[in-house]
Design a protein around this motif. Sequence first.
Motif, PDB file in Angstrom:
ATOM      1  N   THR A   1     -18.743 -44.496 -76.325  1.00  0.00           N
ATOM      2  CA  THR A   1     -17.480 -43.976 -76.841  1.00  0.00           C
ATOM      3  C   THR A   1     -16.656 -45.114 -77.446  1.00  0.00           C
ATOM      4  N   GLY A   2     -15.850 -44.767 -78.439  1.00  0.00           N
ATOM      5  CA  GLY A   2     -14.971 -45.739 -79.081  1.00  0.00           C
ATOM      6  C   GLY A   2     -15.696 -46.719 -79.982  1.00  0.00           C
ATOM      7  N   THR A   3     -16.913 -46.410 -80.390  1.00  0.00           N
ATOM      8  CA  THR A   3     -17.716 -47.355 -81.175  1.00  0.00           C
ATOM      9  C   THR A   3     -17.826 -46.954 -82.643  1.00  0.00           C
ATOM     10  N   PHE A   4     -18.183 -45.708 -82.896  1.00  0.00           N
ATOM     11  CA  PHE A   4     -18.318 -45.240 -84.277  1.00  0.00           C
ATOM     12  C   PHE A   4     -16.952 -44.726 -84.726  1.00  0.00           C
ATOM     13  N   LYS A   5     -16.533 -45.125 -85.934  1.00  0.00           N
ATOM     14  CA  LYS A   5     -15.157 -44.862 -86.351  1.00  0.00           C
ATOM     15  C   LYS A   5     -15.051 -43.590 -87.190  1.00  0.00           C
ATOM     16  N   PRO A   6     -14.366 -42.591 -86.666  1.00  0.00           N
ATOM     17  CA  PRO A   6     -14.222 -41.348 -87.422  1.00  0.00           C
ATOM     18  C   PRO A   6     -13.233 -41.507 -88.580  1.00  0.00           C
ATOM     19  N   ASP A   7     -13.502 -40.788 -89.663  1.00  0.00           N
ATOM     20  CA  ASP A   7     -12.608 -40.806 -90.814  1.00  0.00           C
ATOM     21  C   ASP A   7     -12.567 -39.366 -91.335  1.00  0.00           C
ATOM     22  N   PRO A   8     -11.949 -38.461 -90.541  1.00  0.00           N
ATOM     23  CA  PRO A   8     -12.074 -37.041 -90.880  1.00  0.00           C
ATOM     24  C   PRO A   8     -11.289 -36.652 -92.131  1.00  0.00           C
ATOM     25  N   LYS A   9     -12.016 -36.031 -93.074  1.00  0.00           N
ATOM     26  CA  LYS A   9     -11.397 -35.449 -94.267  1.00  0.00           C
ATOM     27  C   LYS A   9     -11.739 -33.968 -94.239  1.00  0.00           C
TER      28      LYS A   9
ATOM     29  N   LEU B   1     -27.087 -35.860 -81.219  1.00  0.00           N
ATOM     30  CA  LEU B   1     -26.101 -36.872 -80.832  1.00  0.00           C
ATOM     31  C   LEU B   1     -25.089 -36.280 -79.862  1.00  0.00           C
ATOM     32  N   LEU B   2     -24.899 -36.982 -78.749  1.00  0.00           N
ATOM     33  CA  LEU B   2     -23.895 -36.609 -77.752  1.00  0.00           C
ATOM     34  C   LEU B   2     -23.081 -37.861 -77.453  1.00  0.00           C
ATOM     35  N   GLY B   3     -22.009 -37.725 -76.671  1.00  0.00           N
ATOM     36  CA  GLY B   3     -21.262 -38.903 -76.237  1.00  0.00           C
ATOM     37  C   GLY B   3     -21.846 -39.426 -74.937  1.00  0.00           C
ATOM     38  N   HIS B   4     -21.690 -40.722 -74.704  1.00  0.00           N
ATOM     39  CA  HIS B   4     -22.045 -41.258 -73.387  1.00  0.00           C
ATOM     40  C   HIS B   4     -20.806 -41.076 -72.506  1.00  0.00           C
ATOM     41  N   SER B   5     -20.578 -39.820 -72.139  1.00  0.00           N
ATOM     42  CA  SER B   5     -19.367 -39.422 -71.420  1.00  0.00           C
ATOM     43  C   SER B   5     -19.777 -38.852 -70.069  1.00  0.00           C
ATOM     44  N   VAL B   6     -18.796 -38.586 -69.229  1.00  0.00           N
ATOM     45  CA  VAL B   6     -19.116 -38.046 -67.904  1.00  0.00           C
ATOM     46  C   VAL B   6     -19.780 -36.675 -68.023  1.00  0.00           C
ATOM     47  N   ASP B   7     -19.301 -35.832 -68.949  1.00  0.00           N
ATOM     48  CA  ASP B   7     -19.939 -34.522 -69.132  1.00  0.00           C
ATOM     49  C   ASP B   7     -21.404 -34.685 -69.537  1.00  0.00           C
ATOM     50  N   SER B   8     -21.667 -35.537 -70.524  1.00  0.00           N
ATOM     51  CA  SER B   8     -23.053 -35.723 -70.973  1.00  0.00           C
ATOM     52  C   SER B   8     -23.924 -36.295 -69.865  1.00  0.00           C
ATOM     53  N   MET B   9     -23.352 -37.215 -69.077  1.00  0.00           N
ATOM     54  CA  MET B   9     -24.120 -37.774 -67.965  1.00  0.00           C
ATOM     55  C   MET B   9     -24.561 -36.666 -67.019  1.00  0.00           C
ATOM     56  N   GLY B  10     -23.841 -35.550 -67.036  1.00  0.00           N
ATOM     57  CA  GLY B  10     -24.139 -34.441 -66.144  1.00  0.00           C
ATOM     58  C   GLY B  10     -25.246 -33.516 -66.611  1.00  0.00           C
ATOM     59  N   TYR B  11     -25.737 -33.641 -67.862  1.00  0.00           N
ATOM     60  CA  TYR B  11     -26.816 -32.720 -68.265  1.00  0.00           C
ATOM     61  C   TYR B  11     -27.786 -33.291 -69.287  1.00  0.00           C
ATOM     62  N   ALA B  12     -27.403 -34.352 -70.043  1.00  0.00           N
ATOM     63  CA  ALA B  12     -28.244 -34.790 -71.160  1.00  0.00           C
ATOM     64  C   ALA B  12     -29.629 -35.259 -70.699  1.00  0.00           C
ATOM     65  N   ALA B  13     -29.679 -36.019 -69.601  1.00  0.00           N
ATOM     66  CA  ALA B  13     -30.970 -36.512 -69.107  1.00  0.00           C
ATOM     67  C   ALA B  13     -31.828 -35.353 -68.606  1.00  0.00           C
ATOM     68  N   ALA B  14     -31.183 -34.325 -68.057  1.00  0.00           N
ATOM     69  CA  ALA B  14     -31.920 -33.139 -67.608  1.00  0.00           C
ATOM     70  C   ALA B  14     -32.526 -32.426 -68.813  1.00  0.00           C
ATOM     71  N   PHE B  15     -31.740 -32.329 -69.878  1.00  0.00           N
ATOM     72  CA  PHE B  15     -32.219 -31.694 -71.113  1.00  0.00           C
ATOM     73  C   PHE B  15     -33.424 -32.455 -71.664  1.00  0.00           C
TER      74      PHE B  15
END
Lengths: 322, 265
Positions: free
Chosen positions: A160-168, A95-109
Amino acid sequence: MTMSGILILAEHRDGELRPVTFEAIAAAQEVRAEIGDRVTVAVVGSQAEAFVPALSIAGVDQILTIASKQQEFDADTAEAALAAAMSDCQPALILLGHSVDSMGYAAAFATRHGTGFATDVFRLAFDGGQLVATRGGYGQKVNVELDFPGKRTVVLCLRTGTFKPDPKPGKPPVRSLAPALPESRARFGAFIAPEASGDVDVSAVDFVLSIGRGVGEEDNIEQFRELATKVGATLGCSRPIADSGWLPKSRQVGQSGKTAVNCKLYIAMGISGAIQHLAGMKHVDTVVAVNTDSNASIFSVAKYGIIGDMFEIADELRKQFE
Amino acid sequence: MTKILVPVKRVAALEDDFRIREDGRDVDPDDLNHDLNEWDTFSLEQAVLIKEAASSEVQVVAATVGPEECDEVLRACLAKGADRALRVWDEAIAGSDPIAIARILAGVARREEPALVLAGAQSSDHGQATTGIALSAALDWPHVAVVTGLKYGAGDARATVTRELEGGVMQDVDVACPAVLTIQLGINKPRYASLRAIKQAAGKPIEVLGLGELGLAGDQVGEAGSASRVRRMAIPERGRAQMIEGTAQQKAARLAQIIREFRAA
C-alpha cells in the motif's frame, strides 16, 4: 482459453473505497500493454453499485458489480466472488492490496485455484515476456524478484502507498454478476474505532521523536520523553513499544497505529523500519534515522542517517539543548 | 483430548555484512543468523494459555518444515510450553514457497486432527503473510487473519476472535472450529523459557516425518509445488539518506541544527 487482461477486486470499508484500490488501478496501467489490454474492476457487496461512480475513472475498461448478502468484507464471500470474477473475465493478472482484508483470503484463493501468488509487491515489470514481481526479503534488506513459471493467472497483493493514483474521469461499462456465493463460515461483526486515550495524538503534531525496540526496556522510556520535550517534539513509538504497554497506542506510528499526517520532521531512534511502520511515516519531508545497523531499512526512507547508538546520540543531543 | 497445532518457522536475519549467493537467487547461507519467528512466539503462547485455562487435557503441538537445523526452534517451543514437536523434511522440499509449505503443514494437520491451528500472521524474514491462510484453504477450514484477541476454550465449537484492521480499527469475528487463525504481535506477552525448561526440552524427542507419511508427492512441494519462484535477489539502492558522519557529539550537533532550522521555519 488464453488468459489475458487484469482483474482488480476493489476493497472498501464503511462505505468508502480503500486507497489501495486506486493504487492497484495505477499499477495496472504500468503493465497493461504487455498483459492484454483490458482492466476490469470488480466490487462486491449488498450495495456494490454504490461504488460505481467512484470507480468510473480512466484506465478502467469494465466494472463488475457482484451482489452479496452483506456490504462489508467477509473472507469466504470475497474469495468466492473473486473466483466468479476470474471465471467471467479470465485474467492473466489479478491485483489486490497487501491489506488486512486481502491477508484474510488471497492466499486461500491462490491455493484453491493454483494461481501464481506473491504479496507485498512494490514493483511490477516484464522481462522477456515474463511477469516479474519485486518484493522485499530479509527484513526489507534485499529485493527479491519473483517469477511465476507455468501459471496462467498470477495474483499479486501490492504494497500500500506505493503505486501513485492519478484518477481522471472515465465511463467504463458496468455489468452485474450474481454468482451463488457460499454461506460464510465466519460472522464478521461491527467495526470498533480505536479508543481515545486522552493522551497526545501523534497524527496531529508536526514534529515527532519516535523510539523503537532499540530502547530496550521500559525504564529507558522516560529519558526519551524528557528529550522529546526538551527539543520540542512529541514522543512517538513503533509497534513493539505500544504492544509492551510502555507507551499508549495513540503514540504508535504505523499501519495499525497512527499515520503521522501532519508531521514535517520525524526522528526515528532505534527503529529498524518494518514496512508497517514505514507506512505511517515514509511521506514525512524530513526523516532522520538513528540506528546501529547500517543496513536497517529505515535508512531507505530517511533524508538524513546517523549510524550510532541511540542512547549515546540522545545524551549528546540533550547537551546541545542545555 | 484437544490438540492445538502451532506451525512455526526458523527465520533468517542478515549479518551486518552479507553477500548474495553465486547463483544470485539467495543470500550466502554463511551470512545468515537464525531464530524462532517472532510472530510464532505469540501464537505458541496463545496455545499454551488455552491449555493452562482448560479443565480437560490439551496438547500443544509445534510443527515446522525444514532440515535438521530447525530442531533448535522446535526445542525453543518445547521449552516455552509445547507438549510435542514435529518436523517435516525431504530434499524435494527445498525451494518451496509458502503455498507449498502450507500444503505440507496441511498434511500434518490431517494427521494430528487439531481443534485449532494458530499460525503467526507473518514471518519476520520475508513477511509474506501467506502460510497460515494458504493452510486453511488446503484443509478447507474457516480462517481469520491478523488476530489480536481470542476467546476460545478447549473443545468449543466456535471461537470469537478480534482482527486488527488498518488504523487501529478492530473487528470481532465469530468463527466455526476447527479453524486456522493467524496471530498478530501483541495478542499476549510471550513468556521466557526457564533454564530448567530449556534443559528439559533438550532431552525431549522431535518427531521427524517425510513426505510419504503425509501422503504427498515430490512434485507437490519444492519449486514444482510453489506459486512463485525466486528469480534473483539484489541489494537495493540505499535510497536518498545522507549519512551524518563524525563523533557522536558531531552527529548530535548536526541533528540539533536540523531541529533548530525546523523550529525557526
